[in-house]
Design a protein around this motif. Structure first.
Motif, PDB file in Angstrom:
ATOM      1  N   VAL A 166       0.937  -1.259   0.038  1.00 17.58           N
ATOM      2  CA  VAL A 166      -0.038  -0.015   0.093  1.00 17.58           C
ATOM      3  C   VAL A 166       0.933   1.184   0.114  1.00 17.58           C
ATOM      4  O   VAL A 166       1.665   1.461   0.866  1.00 17.58           O
ATOM      5  CB  VAL A 166      -0.956   0.170   1.245  1.00 17.58           C
ATOM      6  CG1 VAL A 166      -1.641   1.406   1.441  1.00 17.58           C
ATOM      7  CG2 VAL A 166      -1.930  -1.097   1.256  1.00 17.58           C
ATOM      8  N   LEU A 167       0.444   2.219  -0.977  1.00 14.09           N
ATOM      9  CA  LEU A 167       1.177   3.483  -0.808  1.00 14.09           C
ATOM     10  C   LEU A 167       0.486   4.501  -0.418  1.00 14.09           C
ATOM     11  O   LEU A 167      -0.736   4.611  -1.088  1.00 14.09           O
ATOM     12  CB  LEU A 167       1.796   4.085  -2.281  1.00 14.09           C
ATOM     13  CG  LEU A 167       2.350   5.072  -2.508  1.00 14.09           C
ATOM     14  CD1 LEU A 167       3.779   5.024  -1.891  1.00 14.09           C
ATOM     15  CD2 LEU A 167       2.567   5.449  -4.060  1.00 14.09           C
ATOM     16  N   ASN A 168       0.670   5.375   0.645  1.00 15.52           N
ATOM     17  CA  ASN A 168      -0.147   6.321   1.096  1.00 15.52           C
ATOM     18  C   ASN A 168       0.494   7.533   1.125  1.00 15.52           C
ATOM     19  O   ASN A 168       1.566   7.711   1.617  1.00 15.52           O
ATOM     20  CB  ASN A 168      -0.507   5.830   2.638  1.00 15.52           C
ATOM     21  CG  ASN A 168      -1.463   6.981   3.217  1.00 15.52           C
ATOM     22  OD1 ASN A 168      -2.084   7.869   2.550  1.00 15.52           O
ATOM     23  ND2 ASN A 168      -1.464   6.992   4.618  1.00 15.52           N
ATOM     24  N   THR A 169      -0.019   8.395  -0.001  1.00 18.88           N
ATOM     25  CA  THR A 169       0.463   9.960  -0.162  1.00 18.88           C
ATOM     26  C   THR A 169      -0.042  10.907   0.385  1.00 18.88           C
ATOM     27  O   THR A 169      -1.221  10.601   0.727  1.00 18.88           O
ATOM     28  CB  THR A 169       0.516  10.065  -1.669  1.00 18.88           C
ATOM     29  OG1 THR A 169      -0.775  10.229  -2.107  1.00 18.88           O
ATOM     30  CG2 THR A 169       1.142   8.975  -2.551  1.00 18.88           C
ATOM     31  N   PHE A 170       0.753  11.828   0.803  1.00 18.98           N
ATOM     32  CA  PHE A 170       0.066  13.119   1.386  1.00 18.98           C
ATOM     33  C   PHE A 170      -0.507  12.411   3.121  1.00 18.98           C
ATOM     34  O   PHE A 170      -1.406  12.740   3.311  1.00 18.98           O
ATOM     35  CB  PHE A 170      -1.038  13.878   0.945  1.00 18.98           C
ATOM     36  CG  PHE A 170      -0.701  14.148  -0.515  1.00 18.98           C
ATOM     37  CD1 PHE A 170       0.215  15.376  -0.675  1.00 18.98           C
ATOM     38  CD2 PHE A 170      -0.955  13.596  -1.642  1.00 18.98           C
ATOM     39  CE1 PHE A 170       0.484  16.007  -2.067  1.00 18.98           C
ATOM     40  CE2 PHE A 170      -0.503  14.120  -2.836  1.00 18.98           C
ATOM     41  CZ  PHE A 170      -0.072  15.179  -3.111  1.00 18.98           C
ATOM     42  N   LEU A 240      -4.678   8.556  -2.348  1.00 20.22           N
ATOM     43  CA  LEU A 240      -4.284   9.883  -2.616  1.00 20.22           C
ATOM     44  C   LEU A 240      -5.189  10.737  -1.846  1.00 20.22           C
ATOM     45  O   LEU A 240      -6.504  10.850  -2.295  1.00 20.22           O
ATOM     46  CB  LEU A 240      -4.700  10.273  -4.219  1.00 20.22           C
ATOM     47  CG  LEU A 240      -3.928   9.309  -5.163  1.00 20.22           C
ATOM     48  CD1 LEU A 240      -4.595   9.637  -6.550  1.00 20.22           C
ATOM     49  CD2 LEU A 240      -2.373   9.354  -5.154  1.00 20.22           C
ATOM     50  N   ASP A 241      -4.889  11.515  -0.875  1.00 14.26           N
ATOM     51  CA  ASP A 241      -5.826  12.373  -0.016  1.00 14.26           C
ATOM     52  C   ASP A 241      -4.998  13.726   0.137  1.00 14.26           C
ATOM     53  O   ASP A 241      -4.643  13.872   1.218  1.00 14.26           O
ATOM     54  CB  ASP A 241      -6.171  11.699   1.102  1.00 14.26           C
ATOM     55  CG  ASP A 241      -7.048  12.439   1.836  1.00 14.26           C
ATOM     56  OD1 ASP A 241      -7.663  13.413   1.383  1.00 14.26           O
ATOM     57  OD2 ASP A 241      -7.527  12.100   3.192  1.00 14.26           O
ATOM     58  N   ILE A 276      -5.907  -0.800  -6.935  1.00 14.70           N
ATOM     59  CA  ILE A 276      -6.963   0.205  -6.592  1.00 14.70           C
ATOM     60  C   ILE A 276      -6.364   1.521  -6.297  1.00 14.70           C
ATOM     61  O   ILE A 276      -5.310   1.476  -5.754  1.00 14.70           O
ATOM     62  CB  ILE A 276      -7.937  -0.496  -5.365  1.00 14.70           C
ATOM     63  CG1 ILE A 276      -8.731  -1.701  -5.914  1.00 14.70           C
ATOM     64  CG2 ILE A 276      -8.842   0.927  -4.901  1.00 14.70           C
ATOM     65  CD1 ILE A 276      -9.563  -2.290  -4.727  1.00 14.70           C
ATOM     66  N   ILE A 277      -6.962   2.515  -6.458  1.00 14.56           N
ATOM     67  CA  ILE A 277      -6.654   3.873  -6.163  1.00 14.56           C
ATOM     68  C   ILE A 277      -7.934   4.250  -5.373  1.00 14.56           C
ATOM     69  O   ILE A 277      -9.183   4.232  -5.618  1.00 14.56           O
ATOM     70  CB  ILE A 277      -6.484   4.872  -7.191  1.00 14.56           C
ATOM     71  CG1 ILE A 277      -5.182   4.659  -8.021  1.00 14.56           C
ATOM     72  CG2 ILE A 277      -6.474   6.422  -6.721  1.00 14.56           C
ATOM     73  CD1 ILE A 277      -5.000   5.379  -9.251  1.00 14.56           C
ATOM     74  N   LEU A 278      -7.584   4.902  -4.074  1.00 12.76           N
ATOM     75  CA  LEU A 278      -8.402   5.406  -3.238  1.00 12.76           C
ATOM     76  C   LEU A 278      -8.258   7.182  -3.355  1.00 12.76           C
ATOM     77  O   LEU A 278      -7.174   7.669  -3.080  1.00 12.76           O
ATOM     78  CB  LEU A 278      -8.517   5.091  -1.917  1.00 12.76           C
ATOM     79  CG  LEU A 278      -9.279   6.132  -0.554  1.00 12.76           C
ATOM     80  CD1 LEU A 278     -10.762   6.142  -1.174  1.00 12.76           C
ATOM     81  CD2 LEU A 278      -8.846   5.637   0.548  1.00 12.76           C
ATOM     82  N   ALA A 279      -9.185   7.875  -4.145  1.00 10.71           N
ATOM     83  CA  ALA A 279      -9.114   9.101  -4.507  1.00 10.71           C
ATOM     84  C   ALA A 279      -9.783  10.060  -3.438  1.00 10.71           C
ATOM     85  O   ALA A 279     -11.037   9.658  -3.710  1.00 10.71           O
ATOM     86  CB  ALA A 279      -9.161   9.695  -5.783  1.00 10.71           C
ATOM     87  N   CYS A 280      -9.419  10.885  -2.841  1.00  8.09           N
ATOM     88  CA  CYS A 280     -10.108  11.841  -1.871  1.00  8.09           C
ATOM     89  C   CYS A 280      -9.779  13.214  -1.952  1.00  8.09           C
ATOM     90  O   CYS A 280      -8.810  13.544  -2.241  1.00  8.09           O
ATOM     91  CB  CYS A 280     -10.120  11.402  -0.399  1.00  8.09           C
ATOM     92  SG  CYS A 280     -10.069   9.558  -0.401  1.00  8.09           S
TER      93      CYS A 280
END
Length: 336
Positions: A166-170, A240-241, A276-280
């Motif tokens: 898992v890559l958690n940016t910002f 991406l949050d 999957i991308i989680l975009a917020c």
């Protein structure tokens, strides 16, 4: 054919769940929203429970009626203190001092304290300007990660044998990384603030997760995503949050309204097949329609296709109506 869900029963169930949460009867979670502005009948008034403390937020002075309502919550929840923070929509023009909550009633909170959400523990603070350490409106998305299930027939980490990445940016204080790590995934958290990355590692330790088994990268997200792409790194989930506005010496100014499609395009290179991308985003200037357009544009420019999508709504303690529109936009995108 699946049985139809009675909408009246669903509304009643949500109402009961919300009442239980706000009454403090959910022992697994003691950080949530008690009053959500106009949607709860209180104009421009927002009140959060943060473990033993209540935080009032408003863009205007608190009326006597509002004070009495919050003091009633304080007695019901046996809270130690009530704090007040004046909201300023132009966050980039605020100073830490002007944005920090002020004690109204009760005993002063320590510099940091613990709160519980979904049985996980997080370090919070009322002395960090607009930041407390946990974005409460992302609770349902954290639960989806913990459950490894986005919705029925939309599992997380599908078609993959081995340890998910898992890559958690910002990543801020890494709450989403904590949830992913709890499922057994190996996480990489990127943030432009070393202080928040250190804070994130403490959140790992609070939940009996060894931070040395995970990666914490201090630096510019867009630049690091490019580096990881060159290294041919692939992830099962990329989060991406981003903040609505940020400034980096390397990438310059980032504004969600202008640059979200570029962010999605860059991230699409790091998602494995069926990943999957989680975009917020919470950017009020980026409408749901434009946000959806940016997601599809970024995925298309990245040479990928969306094969499954789920648009998440705000948690039950963040209701919305015409006067209090939903601010959180969050989409789960499965790519080919």
């Amino acid at each position: 054919m699946a049985p139809l869900v009675n909408p009246n029963s669903l509304m009643k169930s949500n109402k009961n769940e919300l009442q239980r949460l706000r009454s403090g009867l959910n022992n697994n979670t003691n950080a949530y929203r008690l009053i959500h502005g106009d949607a709860d009948g209180w104009k421009r008034l927002y009140v959060d429970r943060l473990a033993d403390y209540l935080l009032i937020q408003s863009s205007q002075s608190i009326t006597q009626k509002q004070k009495e309502a919050v003091q009633l919550w304080q007695r019901k929840l046996n809270s130690k203190a009530i704090y007040f923070k004046r909201l300023n929509r132009q966050i980039q023009k605020s100073t830490k001092k002007s944005a920090t909550a002020k004690l109204l009633y009760g005993n002063k909170a320590p510099q940091t304290f613990e709160a519980t959400e979904l049985m996980l523990r997080y370090k919070l603070s009322l002395n960090e300007g607009y930041s407390t350490g946990l974005f409460l409106d992302m609770r349902d998305n954290r639960q989806r990660i913990l459950n490894k299930l986005i919705e029925p027939d939309f599992p997380l980490f599908e078609c993959f044998s081995g340890t998910p990445k898992v890559l958690n940016t910002f990543s801020y204080t890494c709450s989403l990384s904590v949830c992913a790590a709890k499922t057994g995934a190996i996480t990489t958290s990127i943030d432009l603030s070393k202080k928040y990355l250190d804070w994130g590692q403490k959140n790992f330790q609070l939940n009996d997760i060894n931070p040395n088994d995970h990666n914490f990268i201090y630096g510019d997200t867009l630049e690091w995503m490019k580096r990881l792409t060159k290294k041919k790194e692939l992830y099962d989930l990329v989060i991406l949050d981003p903040p609505t506005f940020s400034r980096s010496k390397i990438s310059g100014i980032f504004q969600a309204k202008q640059h979200y499609s570029l962010l999605v395009k860059t991230a699409s290179n790091l998602v494995r097949k069926n990943g999957i991308i989680l975009a917020c985003t919470n950017a009020s200037t980026l409408t749901s329609t434009n946000f959806s357009f940016d997601l599809h544009k970024g995925i298309h420019q990245g040479g990928r296709k969306i094969i499954q999508i789920f648009h998440a709504v705000q948690p039950i303690d963040f209701p919305s109506n015409q006067k209090e529109p939903a601010h959180l936009k969050a989409s789960w995108l499965k790519l080919n």
